[in-house]
Scaffold this motif. Sequence first.
Motif, PDB file in Angstrom:
ATOM      1  N   THR A 166      -4.440 -59.588 -53.832  1.00 22.34           N
ATOM      2  CA  THR A 166      -5.900 -59.651 -53.903  1.00 22.34           C
ATOM      3  C   THR A 166      -6.484 -60.292 -52.653  1.00 22.34           C
ATOM      4  N   ILE A 167      -5.830 -61.361 -52.156  1.00 27.44           N
ATOM      5  CA  ILE A 167      -6.315 -62.045 -50.954  1.00 27.44           C
ATOM      6  C   ILE A 167      -6.272 -61.114 -49.750  1.00 27.44           C
ATOM      7  N   ASP A 168      -5.237 -60.283 -49.667  1.00 29.44           N
ATOM      8  CA  ASP A 168      -5.129 -59.342 -48.555  1.00 29.44           C
ATOM      9  C   ASP A 168      -6.301 -58.368 -48.543  1.00 29.44           C
ATOM     10  N   PHE A 169      -6.628 -57.839 -49.710  1.00 29.85           N
ATOM     11  CA  PHE A 169      -7.747 -56.908 -49.786  1.00 29.85           C
ATOM     12  C   PHE A 169      -9.070 -57.592 -49.486  1.00 29.85           C
ATOM     13  N   VAL A 170      -9.205 -58.842 -49.933  1.00 32.26           N
ATOM     14  CA  VAL A 170     -10.441 -59.587 -49.658  1.00 32.26           C
ATOM     15  C   VAL A 170     -10.624 -59.769 -48.159  1.00 32.26           C
ATOM     16  N   LEU A 171      -9.546 -60.120 -47.437  1.00 29.81           N
ATOM     17  CA  LEU A 171      -9.644 -60.300 -45.989  1.00 29.81           C
ATOM     18  C   LEU A 171     -10.012 -58.994 -45.292  1.00 29.81           C
ATOM     19  N   PHE A 172      -9.429 -57.901 -45.735  1.00 26.09           N
ATOM     20  CA  PHE A 172      -9.730 -56.610 -45.122  1.00 26.09           C
ATOM     21  C   PHE A 172     -11.186 -56.215 -45.355  1.00 26.09           C
ATOM     22  N   VAL A 173     -11.665 -56.425 -46.578  1.00 27.19           N
ATOM     23  CA  VAL A 173     -13.054 -56.084 -46.884  1.00 27.19           C
ATOM     24  C   VAL A 173     -14.009 -56.993 -46.115  1.00 27.19           C
ATOM     25  N   LEU A 174     -13.645 -58.288 -45.966  1.00 27.72           N
ATOM     26  CA  LEU A 174     -14.496 -59.210 -45.217  1.00 27.72           C
ATOM     27  C   LEU A 174     -14.670 -58.764 -43.772  1.00 27.72           C
ATOM     28  N   LEU A 175     -13.619 -58.195 -43.183  1.00 30.50           N
ATOM     29  CA  LEU A 175     -13.724 -57.685 -41.813  1.00 30.50           C
ATOM     30  C   LEU A 175     -14.804 -56.608 -41.729  1.00 30.50           C
ATOM     31  N   LEU A 176     -14.767 -55.659 -42.660  1.00 27.58           N
ATOM     32  CA  LEU A 176     -15.749 -54.580 -42.641  1.00 27.58           C
ATOM     33  C   LEU A 176     -17.158 -55.101 -42.904  1.00 27.58           C
ATOM     34  N   ASP A 203       7.548 -56.468 -45.237  1.00 31.64           N
ATOM     35  CA  ASP A 203       8.905 -56.844 -45.625  1.00 31.64           C
ATOM     36  C   ASP A 203       9.156 -58.337 -45.441  1.00 31.64           C
ATOM     37  N   MET A 204       8.999 -58.819 -44.220  1.00 27.94           N
ATOM     38  CA  MET A 204       9.368 -60.204 -43.910  1.00 27.94           C
ATOM     39  C   MET A 204       8.281 -61.212 -44.255  1.00 27.94           C
ATOM     40  N   LEU A 205       7.017 -60.775 -44.269  1.00 26.66           N
ATOM     41  CA  LEU A 205       5.918 -61.726 -44.404  1.00 26.66           C
ATOM     42  C   LEU A 205       5.138 -61.552 -45.706  1.00 26.66           C
ATOM     43  N   GLN A 206       5.719 -60.793 -46.653  1.00 26.01           N
ATOM     44  CA  GLN A 206       5.013 -60.519 -47.895  1.00 26.01           C
ATOM     45  C   GLN A 206       4.760 -61.781 -48.707  1.00 26.01           C
ATOM     46  N   ASP A 207       5.657 -62.759 -48.629  1.00 21.29           N
ATOM     47  CA  ASP A 207       5.523 -63.979 -49.428  1.00 21.29           C
ATOM     48  C   ASP A 207       4.391 -64.870 -48.948  1.00 21.29           C
ATOM     49  N   PHE A 208       3.884 -64.632 -47.756  1.00 20.49           N
ATOM     50  CA  PHE A 208       2.772 -65.426 -47.217  1.00 20.49           C
ATOM     51  C   PHE A 208       1.474 -64.697 -47.559  1.00 20.49           C
ATOM     52  N   SER A 209       0.917 -65.051 -48.680  1.00 19.09           N
ATOM     53  CA  SER A 209      -0.260 -64.353 -49.189  1.00 19.09           C
ATOM     54  C   SER A 209      -1.411 -64.438 -48.190  1.00 19.09           C
ATOM     55  N   GLY A 210      -2.002 -63.310 -47.906  1.00 21.47           N
ATOM     56  CA  GLY A 210      -3.118 -63.237 -46.968  1.00 21.47           C
ATOM     57  C   GLY A 210      -2.714 -62.820 -45.578  1.00 21.47           C
ATOM     58  N   LEU A 260      -4.528 -60.187 -43.106  1.00 20.67           N
ATOM     59  CA  LEU A 260      -5.044 -60.616 -41.810  1.00 20.67           C
ATOM     60  C   LEU A 260      -4.594 -59.671 -40.714  1.00 20.67           C
ATOM     61  N   PHE A 261      -3.334 -59.235 -40.768  1.00 28.11           N
ATOM     62  CA  PHE A 261      -2.862 -58.347 -39.701  1.00 28.11           C
ATOM     63  C   PHE A 261      -3.484 -56.958 -39.823  1.00 28.11           C
ATOM     64  N   VAL A 262      -3.643 -56.467 -41.040  1.00 27.17           N
ATOM     65  CA  VAL A 262      -4.298 -55.169 -41.197  1.00 27.17           C
ATOM     66  C   VAL A 262      -5.745 -55.259 -40.733  1.00 27.17           C
ATOM     67  N   ALA A 263      -6.390 -56.411 -40.977  1.00 27.46           N
ATOM     68  CA  ALA A 263      -7.729 -56.626 -40.435  1.00 27.46           C
ATOM     69  C   ALA A 263      -7.687 -56.607 -38.911  1.00 27.46           C
ATOM     70  N   CYS A 264      -6.626 -57.199 -38.339  1.00 24.32           N
ATOM     71  CA  CYS A 264      -6.428 -57.172 -36.884  1.00 24.32           C
ATOM     72  C   CYS A 264      -6.278 -55.732 -36.401  1.00 24.32           C
ATOM     73  N   LEU A 265      -5.486 -54.948 -37.138  1.00 26.09           N
ATOM     74  CA  LEU A 265      -5.241 -53.561 -36.762  1.00 26.09           C
ATOM     75  C   LEU A 265      -6.524 -52.745 -36.790  1.00 26.09           C
ATOM     76  N   PHE A 266      -7.296 -52.899 -37.853  1.00 30.47           N
ATOM     77  CA  PHE A 266      -8.517 -52.116 -37.965  1.00 30.47           C
ATOM     78  C   PHE A 266      -9.634 -52.681 -37.095  1.00 30.47           C
ATOM     79  N   SER A 267      -9.537 -53.944 -36.706  1.00 29.06           N
ATOM     80  CA  SER A 267     -10.484 -54.470 -35.717  1.00 29.06           C
ATOM     81  C   SER A 267     -10.338 -53.728 -34.401  1.00 29.06           C
ATOM     82  N   ALA A 268      -9.082 -53.487 -34.005  1.00 30.21           N
ATOM     83  CA  ALA A 268      -8.845 -52.723 -32.781  1.00 30.21           C
ATOM     84  C   ALA A 268      -9.429 -51.322 -32.898  1.00 30.21           C
ATOM     85  N   SER A 269      -9.270 -50.710 -34.065  1.00 26.68           N
ATOM     86  CA  SER A 269      -9.815 -49.372 -34.264  1.00 26.68           C
ATOM     87  C   SER A 269     -11.336 -49.380 -34.257  1.00 26.68           C
TER      88      SER A 269
END
Length: 651
Positions: free
Chosen positions: A11-21, A359-366, A370-379
């Motif tokens: 849920t936190i991941d989606f919240v961060l992505f939506v906050l970027l938009l 895979d490696m960073l799934q346990d770190f919620s958010g 944050l990285f997907v927000a980084c990815l779509f920020s570039a886009s």
Amino acid sequence: MDVTEQKYFSTIDFVLFVLLLVASMAIGLYYALSGRQQRTTREFLLADQSMKCLPLSLSLMATFQSAVAIVGTPAEVFTNGTQYWFIGCSYILGLLIPAHIFIPVFYRLHLTSAYQYLELRFCKAVRICGTITFIFQMIIYMGVGIYTPALALNAVLCPPILPLVTGFHLWGAVLATGLVCTIYTALGGLKAVIWTDVFQTVVMFAGQLAVIIVGVQQAGGLSHIWRKVIEGNRISGIEIILFKHFPYVMGSLTVSVCSESLNPDPTVRHTFWTLALGGVFLMLSLYGVNQTQVQRYLSSRTEKEAVMSCYMVFPCLQIALGLSCVMGLVMFACYSDNSPLDNQYITSKDQMVLYFIMDMLQDFSGLPGLFVACLFSASLSTISSAFSSLATVTMEDLIKPHYPSMVETRATLLSKILTFAYGLVCLVMAYVIHLMNGSVLQAALSIFGMVGGPLLGVFCLGIFFPLANSTGAVTGLVAGLVLAFWVGIGGFVTQIPSITTVRPNNCTDMAATENAIMATVTTALAPITDEPSKPVGLYALYSLSYMWYSALNSSVVILIGLIVSLITGPMKQGELVAGTVYPLMDKAQDLMQKLLRPKSCVGSREQRQIGTCQEQTNGPVRTERNTAKEEERKTFQPLSHVAYLEQETSV
């Protein structure tokens, strides 16, 4: 990551992505509703020429720091090592030349579109050719830029948030990115684009840095990572063995440059020369004459701040390149013995970064969010810049010249409508690319890189060669485009049957990958054999490294343009519009005279006699030459010109 255990966003991941938009949209709405509300084309297209150098520099960097580069550069380092870092050497000349040549020429002519220069220097036909070429280039890039990150995300993330939206993740991401870009660009104009670029740049750096910090911890620390990358030969071009003071890593220190890194063969995909020298021409085509960057230079408050913003891009690009390289090394340290590509968990190396995140960073919620927000920020930053520049050139180059009496309010409204229209074209282009296979997608990326070289050539032809005429410019541009597509498509076709393999040693012929400042490259791998045979004939031309495309195509434009100009009659000095030709020879002579002047009066008894000595040495001829240079300097350097827009719209 177990292939049977697909991991999803929290849920936190989606919240961060939506906050970027939401934040990007809010910035656009703020500039649309505050102040003068973008009521004139100067406010909408040039941010009222009120921008300072810091936000400009971050926006200049973000424009071509696309999502393809965010996922492509770490994947390149993971696969082939850090040899790609040599492209950072090209940033020096690639930014110094625009700062001291292109920016003064464009800024002092009071332009809005870079292609207005082509009409002032040559004729209207050259301007139209340049504009259409740029529009073709950016429309292709928009579709690729918005679809590629969504496709990479879709390949590793299948988030069943609600039953109704399951399976909508790919086009949901495409639509969200495209619509948000369109709305805030159309409402807020260039000022909104620049400030959202600043915000998105911060998100990009934060996302990459967070992934690196946590990734280092997950990989077992810096010493473990260093040992792994040394053992895996991922420090490309340089073989390093540490000091004997660190016996837990390796023995003693030796540094030797790999001979393959200095291989001058232009058919080798990545060497020091292809990246550091060929990259200069690529940088010039992006940061020197590309409308998206020129538009930012022209939005600066003063010419000095425009030049400073170009200087400040250098550390920004180096930081972005460094973070991408480090991320690739961290991924290699984590997967060196169990590569997801070898295990076929993923089908493309471009999916490597997102696979690593989940895979490696799934346990770190958010953190994934944050990285997907980084990815779509570039886009977002790349696509919004494309919208703004396309609306500008369409308005200034194709519409206004036919309607010179159009009132400002109507012109501004039409510019906003054009932005919305290009947003829809972007979504349509993304769908077209979706219908193509992966090979055609690589061809689309190659086309974007090939078009920049001929445009650079026609601008250099006008700025540096006073004798070049309109016929030579048109002929040279057409010849450059024909050669660009011939070599690019020919190279693409000849590489289709190639088997993609990767050598364990990185001092070899490496795969072509995405550029770290602009997604203008092809991901097609060159054929590799144990004893590679040197291509001959047309195959040698088709095997040319993509990093030399801009250099080859721009050189052909200049050469053909000069030959045709000499045949058809060089342009006369009186026919040139003041300020359209850079006094390169006079600048070089001034520099040489400054260097030689102290030596011309060696032995003089008093310092005040230096001026007399110079006058006696050079005589009246030098005085006449100084007068001529002073007149040329006055025509090139006036800071309070009458805008040439009035002149060109009446043509």
